[in-house]
Design a protein around this motif. Structure first.
Motif, short mmCIF file in Angstrom:
data_model
loop_
_atom_site.label_atom_id
_atom_site.label_comp_id
_atom_site.label_asym_id
_atom_site.label_seq_id
_atom_site.Cartn_x
_atom_site.Cartn_y
_atom_site.Cartn_z
N UNK A 285 0.84 -1.18 0.00
CA UNK A 285 0.00 0.00 0.00
C UNK A 285 0.89 1.25 0.00
N UNK A 286 0.37 2.37 -0.44
CA UNK A 286 1.17 3.60 -0.48
C UNK A 286 1.77 3.93 0.88
N UNK A 287 3.07 4.15 0.91
CA UNK A 287 3.74 4.52 2.14
C UNK A 287 3.96 3.38 3.12
N UNK A 288 3.62 2.17 2.70
CA UNK A 288 3.75 1.02 3.58
C UNK A 288 4.77 0.02 3.01
N UNK A 289 5.36 -0.82 3.88
CA UNK A 289 6.26 -1.86 3.36
C UNK A 289 5.46 -2.97 2.67
N UNK A 290 6.14 -3.71 1.82
CA UNK A 290 5.49 -4.84 1.16
C UNK A 290 5.21 -5.91 2.21
N UNK A 291 4.03 -6.50 2.16
CA UNK A 291 3.67 -7.53 3.12
C UNK A 291 3.20 -8.79 2.41
N UNK A 292 3.48 -9.93 3.04
CA UNK A 292 3.05 -11.22 2.52
C UNK A 292 1.57 -11.40 2.81
N UNK A 293 0.81 -11.72 1.78
CA UNK A 293 -0.64 -11.89 1.92
C UNK A 293 -1.01 -13.36 1.99
N UNK A 294 -0.47 -14.15 1.07
CA UNK A 294 -0.85 -15.56 1.00
C UNK A 294 0.27 -16.35 0.33
N UNK A 295 0.34 -17.64 0.68
CA UNK A 295 1.36 -18.51 0.11
C UNK A 295 0.77 -19.88 -0.15
N UNK A 296 1.29 -20.52 -1.20
CA UNK A 296 0.83 -21.87 -1.58
C UNK A 296 2.05 -22.67 -1.99
N UNK A 297 2.22 -23.85 -1.38
CA UNK A 297 3.34 -24.70 -1.74
C UNK A 297 2.89 -25.73 -2.78
N UNK A 298 3.86 -26.39 -3.38
CA UNK A 298 3.55 -27.42 -4.37
C UNK A 298 2.80 -28.58 -3.74
N UNK A 299 2.95 -28.76 -2.44
CA UNK A 299 2.24 -29.83 -1.74
C UNK A 299 0.81 -29.43 -1.40
N UNK A 300 0.47 -28.18 -1.65
CA UNK A 300 -0.89 -27.74 -1.39
C UNK A 300 -1.10 -27.03 -0.07
N UNK A 301 -0.05 -26.83 0.69
CA UNK A 301 -0.17 -26.11 1.95
C UNK A 301 -0.36 -24.62 1.69
N UNK A 302 -1.20 -23.99 2.48
CA UNK A 302 -1.46 -22.57 2.34
C UNK A 302 -1.20 -21.83 3.65
N UNK A 303 -0.94 -20.56 3.50
CA UNK A 303 -0.74 -19.71 4.66
C UNK A 303 -1.23 -18.32 4.30
N UNK A 304 -1.81 -17.63 5.29
CA UNK A 304 -2.39 -16.32 5.03
C UNK A 304 -2.03 -15.33 6.12
N UNK A 305 -1.95 -14.07 5.74
CA UNK A 305 -1.82 -13.02 6.73
C UNK A 305 -3.11 -12.97 7.54
N UNK A 306 -2.99 -12.65 8.82
CA UNK A 306 -4.16 -12.61 9.68
C UNK A 306 -5.24 -11.67 9.14
N UNK A 307 -4.81 -10.60 8.51
CA UNK A 307 -5.75 -9.59 8.03
C UNK A 307 -6.64 -10.06 6.88
N UNK A 308 -6.25 -11.17 6.23
CA UNK A 308 -7.03 -11.64 5.08
C UNK A 308 -7.62 -13.03 5.28
N UNK A 309 -7.31 -13.65 6.39
CA UNK A 309 -7.83 -15.00 6.64
C UNK A 309 -9.36 -15.00 6.58
N UNK A 310 -9.90 -16.04 5.97
CA UNK A 310 -11.34 -16.24 5.80
C UNK A 310 -11.93 -15.34 4.72
N UNK A 311 -11.11 -14.46 4.14
CA UNK A 311 -11.61 -13.61 3.05
C UNK A 311 -10.89 -13.90 1.74
N UNK A 312 -9.60 -14.23 1.81
CA UNK A 312 -8.80 -14.48 0.62
C UNK A 312 -8.50 -15.96 0.50
#
Length: 121
Positions: free
Chosen positions: A40-67
């Motif tokens: 976002x403007x004036x903010x550092x880059x942040x990790x939102x979501x990740x997906x591994x080849x094995x199918x594991x996912x991870x999400x930032x707390x701010x987007x969990x259940x929405x993304x």
């Protein structure tokens, strides 16, 4: 050479949904992981979501259940980020990042261009 092409950004009202895509092309033996970042403007880059080849996912707390990050096996080497119930604070430029094996024993860190997502009425 490997390319990541990001598509699907735009303007959406609060509470709306948007799906962005990250398509990898080039010399690809495999994709170990794909991540979506945002800045976002004036903010550092942040990790939102990740997906591994094995199918594991991870999400930032701010987007969990929405993304939701996912891969469509019908569309080779394409990863999506489905964003629901969008909020104004989700407004940012979204980037795709992937760990890609190009030849045996060599993995590169690839970045796509950003796509702007604006949440506003």
């Amino acid at each position: 050479q490997v390319h990541l092409v990001v598509s699907g950004g735009g303007l959406v009202p609060p509470g709306g949904s948007l799906r962005i895509a990250c398509a990898a092309s080039g010399t690809i033996r495999g994709i170990a992981a794909v991540r979506w970042y945002r800045q976002a403007p004036g903010e550092p880059r942040e990790l939102v979501a990740a997906l591994t080849s094995a199918g594991s996912t991870d999400y930032a707390d701010s987007v969990k259940a929405r993304f939701t990050i996912s891969r469509d096996n019908r569309v080779k080497n394409t990863t999506y980020l489905q964003m629901n119930n969008l909020k104004p604070e989700d407004t940012a430029v979204y980037y795709c990042n992937a760990d890609i094996a190009v030849v045996a024993g060599l993995q590169i860190d690839a970045w796509g261009q950003g796509t702007r997502v604006t949440v506003s009425s």
